[in-house]
Enzyme design. Structure first.
Site, PDB file in Angstrom:
ATOM      1  N   ASP A  40      -9.090   4.015  -1.805  1.00 27.70           N
ATOM      2  CA  ASP A  40     -10.031   4.387  -0.743  1.00 27.70           C
ATOM      3  C   ASP A  40     -11.334   4.958  -1.283  1.00 27.70           C
ATOM      4  OD1 ASP A  40      -7.923   3.595   0.774  1.00 27.70           O
ATOM      5  OD2 ASP A  40      -7.361   5.602   1.449  1.00 27.70           O
TER       6      ASP A  40
ATOM      7  N   GLU B 165       2.727   5.072  -3.897  1.00 24.35           N
ATOM      8  CA  GLU B 165       2.741   6.081  -4.992  1.00 24.35           C
ATOM      9  C   GLU B 165       4.062   6.830  -5.040  1.00 24.35           C
ATOM     10  OE1 GLU B 165       0.372   5.733  -2.647  1.00 24.35           O
ATOM     11  OE2 GLU B 165      -0.976   4.574  -3.904  1.00 24.35           O
TER      12      GLU B 165
ATOM     13  N   ASP C 144       0.861  -1.185   0.000  1.00 22.62           N
ATOM     14  CA  ASP C 144       0.000   0.000   0.000  1.00 22.62           C
ATOM     15  C   ASP C 144       0.904   1.244   0.000  1.00 22.62           C
ATOM     16  OD1 ASP C 144      -2.220   1.640   0.370  1.00 22.62           O
ATOM     17  OD2 ASP C 144      -2.382   1.230   2.522  1.00 22.62           O
TER      18      ASP C 144
HETATM   19  C1  NOJ Z   1      -4.582   3.308   2.810  1.00 16.29           C
HETATM   20  C2  NOJ Z   1      -5.190   2.162   2.055  1.00 16.29           C
HETATM   21  O1  NOJ Z   1      -5.752   2.609   0.857  1.00 16.29           O
HETATM   22  C3  NOJ Z   1      -6.218   1.475   2.925  1.00 16.29           C
HETATM   23  O2  NOJ Z   1      -6.772   0.412   2.224  1.00 16.29           O
HETATM   24  C4  NOJ Z   1      -5.560   1.012   4.203  1.00 16.29           C
HETATM   25  O3  NOJ Z   1      -6.520   0.427   5.047  1.00 16.29           O
HETATM   26  C5  NOJ Z   1      -4.914   2.173   4.920  1.00 16.29           C
HETATM   27  N1  NOJ Z   1      -3.993   2.814   4.032  1.00 16.29           N
HETATM   28  C6  NOJ Z   1      -4.181   1.735   6.199  1.00 16.29           C
HETATM   29  O4  NOJ Z   1      -3.168   0.870   5.886  1.00 16.29           O
END
Ligand code: NOJ
Length: 978
Positions: free
Chosen positions: A614, A541, A538
């Site tokens: 998200d 980017e 995660d």
């Molecule tokens: C951002 C991610 O997009 C999300 O899916 C994740 O739960 C959070 N970071 C925490 O790791």
């Protein structure tokens, strides 16, 4: 800025601290984008606009085999600056055009393609360029109908097919490669010079103004704009290299639809950003970014970037892959309904464009995945249901969630751990207060073949008690600040953090060593995990809470001295690439790795799965998620999905149920939720919702053979797992903008998930063909015709509009199980959906689902065919044939299948796996007998109904053959006599 630290702090975050659009630039806030758009506006305003770039005819140099050529490019506005052009045609007809500045003050970034491409493409040995006075040309193609013409004055590259322009580079003269300059080299005083002949002819002279070369003013604008330091919000980008952007117009004069360039939350058929009725005001942006609470309808950039576009019309599809890794904005327009203009504006990089000649969408997929690779064949378990949330907070929590799934008989394959498993967000290191027994916990999950996926983010907490950070520091492999010397420091979940420079070869073996589950020397390794554990990458980017646009300062320095701005969009792919290699390196022989990435680029499909980040728990996000997943599928990256349920918010039961229906028809199916949301595991639902979701998940599991076969086809041919209408029916114009229904692989399954509230009916478009489509559940037969047809079907909460196209045979496994590994030896059901000519076919691919032994031919690949035994017969012969021995030359499988042995170990291991049921839809009459050829009568029942060959609609006739005692992996024939 986002919070980090304890659960308590996190629980208080959302609304007040939400990152909004103002954290991200619009085009007008980025100097180079502004300049690019201004250039385009000047060109549009002036009818005598003419590109200043031309080919120096005397410099054209054909390669000895005449398959490629190079030439010098001149710019009339900067006669002293030199550029080079390199054009080649690959053996599959793809044209690659490269242009770079020669002997400039600096070197432009030229490595994007090398990270994206699978290998250096082979140049065609057949195509030959011929040089004329005003151009270089090549004619090729199976029908000799493709012509590539590079015109000299001005420079223009056109691909024609059948005499028609398909793709034109620099059609409107917007090509501009800003050469490197120093601040001092730019004239500082006003002077008047004559307008160059090839420039505008509107005035006798131009006023040179501060900072602009007088000769260039008509082209570059009269003001220096954002060339050097630039400030956005509180961030100043020193931009020590000055202006170096690349502007290029790529037009499709005969194509009215363009698709691709993910990731954007928008329609599949990309709406316009220019022209009188432009749908959006800002161009599409490709700049990998962590956009908090992103909009459900916008051209804003999101987490990943694939600079690949399809242009489509009823008689032609072409593609463009623009191998650029810097911040890029793309304007789109339709000057007429049947033509498209596109304008690509990138911050840095050389021009490196691949023109894919098509002519069909299928050809485009082959051509694109020959360049960047087909999607990896995933582990079979990873196609099951993934249960995630931020966070399952302890080992006991994980165990009890698993228990509840089992008690409620709800299938699930994977449990996930988000960042809170780790001590102070030092990834790999367990927070032993809550996870005292990590390996035992993982093994409990793995007991019935389930798996765990655990998050590893790229930010390393800067503390000496974190071996991973310490080692990276000692190895000197951290990303550097703009000075190129000091390790960069930024803020993320772990507080003050550093980032490994994965472009640094010194990081590669080291990263792999971290994932070992056994001790190797005194190297720190992740002993507290298992070889089956999948990894979630995660924030790659990379997301940096206190960085410009929530990312890394562009002036940061990577290996080789490149600035972060040069390679930003590739950064996330490298992280996932190395992680997948690391996961594979845990065992010998390796198992198929599972790595989920948030950030991606062209080529990421080779390394795992992605998700759309998200999203919000809203109907709009549910709907746009389908479109985004489709966009990813057509951009080579099939293994994709959206957070089931929406990351933010607490979906009401109706929404959650509909979201399950969306997800079971997504290639990647994972429920996930923000730490502030209420728990929403499916067992927490009340009935009837819970029962509906259980059935939906069972439906997904029953269709795993369909998904796996589709993935395998994608991994071999590059054809996407989800196929939007324009892909499946490229000539059916009514379907060109459809993006809420799609086909699953070549299975013949057509799906339209409901993404609106309160719906009890749904309309579905049946393609323009004379064919029967059966409702998957109630066997109602619908008829499409040559014009295409909309039908309205019941879509109550428990119903999903799913159809089988007549002419398909769908293989399923219908015994409910708790996890997919438990289905390994389950028998199959074949659904024979007879087409209007009373025939059907389907494929089934099987292998062990977790190793690479399929590459050595350990696989079973079957073809099922139903056809009339004789021309006028009303009966049908249903046969099972070995496809693996029939198609020995297919691309990637060439090696495996050339020496295919039907008695391979995997085939032997499933030799006794049966077909337990065959359902035949659309027979014209009740059979007089149903028997294995040369064998005894089988058990069967028949319900009268509409025949496939009729023109009628209504419930189809259904023949059910029970337990024919036939092995799925052997050859057999069943004769259904009329
Ligand atoms: C951002 C991610 O997009 C999300 O899916 C994740 O739960 C959070 N970071 C925490 O790791």
């Amino acid at each position: 800025m986002r919070g980090f630290g304890s659960l308590l702090v996190l629980a208080a975050i959302p609304a007040a601290l939400a990152v909004k659009s103002h954290d991200f630039k619009t085009c007008s806030q980025a100097g180079f984008c502004r300049r690019g758009r201004a250039l385009s506006a000047r060109a549009a305003e002036n009818p005598s606009w003419r590109s200043p770039y031309s080919v120096d005819a005397s410099s054209v140099a054909l390669s000895p085999d005449q398959a490629s050529f190079t030439a010098a490019i001149k710019s009339s506005i900067y006669p002293d600056v030199k550029f080079s052009l390199d054009v080649r045609i690959h053996d599959d007809g793809v044209v690659r055009v490269r242009m770079d500045e020669v002997d400039g003050l600096r070197k432009r970034y030229d490595e994007a393609a090398s990270w994206a491409l699978l290998e250096e493409p082979k140049v065609s040995q057949k195509v030959q360029w011929t040089v004329a006075k005003d151009s270089v040309k090549a004619v090729y193609g199976a029908k000799n109908d493709i012509e590539v013409k590079v015109a000299f004055e001005p420079l223009k590259v056109t691909l024609f097919r059948g005499g028609k322009e398909q793709v034109v580079l620099n059609n409107r003269g917007l090509l501009h490669m800003e050469h490197f300059r120093t601040k001092e080299s730019v004239p500082k005083s006003k002077e008047t010079v004559p307008v160059p002949e090839e420039g505008l002819d509107t005035e006798d002279g131009v006023q040179a103004v501060l900072g602009v070369h007088p000769r260039a003013a008509w082209f570059e604008g009269e003001q220096e704009d954002g060339w050097w330091e630039e400030t956005f919000n509180s961030f100043t980008d020193p931009k020590p290299k000055g202006p170096e952007s690349l502007s290029l117009d790529i037009d499709f004069p005969n194509h009215g639809h363009v698709y691709g360039i993910p990731q954007h939350a928008t329609r599949l058929d990309l709406p316009t950003t220019t022209g009188e009725n432009a749908h959006y005001t800002d161009p599409y942006r490709l700049f990998n970014a962590d956009v908090f609470e992103y909009l459900a309808d916008s051209t804003m950039s999101l987490y990943g970037s694939i600079p690949f576009m399809h242009a489509h019309s009823a008689d032609s599809t072409v593609g463009i892959f623009n191998a650029i890794a810097s911040d890029t904005w793309i304007d789109l327009g339709h000057p007429s309904p049947k033509s498209t203009t596109s304008h690509w504006i990138s911050e840095t990089g050389i021009l490196d464009v691949f023109i894919l000649p098509g002519p069909t969408p299928a050809d485009i997929f082959t051509q694109y995945t020959r360049l960047t690779g087909t999607p990896a064949l995933p582990a079979h378990w990873s196609l099951g249901y993934h249960q995630c949330r931020w966070n399952y907070v302890s080992s006991e929590d994980v165990r009890s969630v698993q228990k509840r799934f089992d008690e409620e008989d709800i299938p699930v394959d994977v449990f996930w751990l988000d960042i809170e498993y780790s001590e102070e967000h030092k990834y790999f290191i367990w927070d032993k207060r809550h996870f005292p027994d990590p390996v035992d916990m993982i093994k409990d999950v793995e007991a019935i073949g389930r798996k765990m996926v655990i998050i590893i983010d790229p930010h390393l907490k800067r503390t000496d008690n974190y071996p991973v950070y310490k080692q990276a520091t000692e190895l000197g492999i951290l990303v550097k600040k703009g000075d190129g010397l000091t390790d960069y420091e930024g803020w993320c979940w772990s507080g003050s953090s550093a980032w490994v420079d994965y472009f640094h070869p010194g990081s590669w073996d080291w990263w792999k060593s971290l994932f070992k589950t056994e001790q190797h020397g005194d190297q720190w390794s992740w002993l507290e995990s298992t070889v089956n554990t999948g990894i979630w990458n995660d924030m790659n980017e990379p997301a940096i809470f206190n960085g410009p646009e929530i990312s890394m300062p562009r002036e940061n320095i990577h290996y080789g001295g490149w600035e972060h701005r040069d390679l930003h969009n590739i950064n996330g792919m490298l992280f996932a690439n190395l992680t997948s290699q690391a996961v594979m390196a845990r065992t010998d022989p390796p198992k198929r790795p599972f790595v989920l990435t948030r950030s991606f680029y062209a080529g990421s499909q080779r390394f795992g799965a992605m998700w759309t980040g998200d999203n919000l728990g809203t109907w709009e996000h549910m709907a746009v998620g389908v479109k985004m997943v489709l966009a990813n599928n057509i951009a080579g990256f099939s293994f994709s999905g959206s957070d089931l349920g929406g990351f933010f918010g607490n979906p009401e039961p109706e929404m959650l149920v509909r979201w399950y229906a969306v997800a079971i028809f997504s290639p990647f199916m994972r429920a996930h939720a923000h730490i502030d949301t209420k728990r929403r595991e499916p067992y927490l639902l009340d009935d009837p919702y819970k029962g509906i979701v259980r059935n939906m998940l069972r439906l997904r599991y029953s269709m795993l053979p369909v998904w796996y076969t589709a993935f395998r086809e994608a991994s071999v041919t590059g054809l996407p797992v989800l196929r939007p209408h324009f892909v499946a029916f490229p000539r059916d114009e009514r379907g060109f903008s459809l993006d809420d229904q799609y086909f699953v692989g070549s299975s013949g399954l057509l799906v339209k998930p409901v993404t609106r509230k309160g719906v009890t009916e749904e309309t579905v478009y049946l393609p323009a063909e004379d064919q029967v489509y059966y409702d998957y559940f109630n066997h109602n037969a619908y008829r499409s015709d040559a014009k295409g047809k909309e039908i309205t079907v019941p879509a109550e909460l428990h119903q999903i509009p799913v159809f089988v196209r007549g002419g398909s045979i769908v293989s399923t496994r219908e015994r409910p199980r708790r996890s997919s590994p438990l289905m390994r030896r389950d028998p199959f059901t074949l659904r024979v959906a007879l087409g209007k000519d009373s025939s059907a076919r389907g494929e089934l691919y099987l292998d062990d689902g977790e190793t690479f032994s399929h590459q050595q031919g350990e696989l079973v690949w079957r073809e099922f065919v139903a056809e009339k035994p004789a021309k006028k017969s009303k009966g049908v012969r249903i046969s099972s044939r070995n496809l693996a021995t029939q198609k020995p030359t297919e691309a990637v499988d060439h090696v495996a299948l050339a020496t295919y042995d039907s008695g391979n170990a995997f085939a032997k291991a499933i030799a006794d796996v049966r077909v337990e049921k065959i359902v035949v839809l659309g027979l014209p009459t009740k059979p007089s007998s149903v028997a294995v050829e040369g064998g005894k009568e089988l058990q069967w029942t028949y319900t009268d109904g509409v025949a496939a060959s009729d023109k009628k609609e209504g419930t189809a006739s259904v023949l059910v053959i029970r337990d024919p005692k036939l092995a799925v992996a052997s050859d057999w024939d069943i004769l259904v006599k009329a």
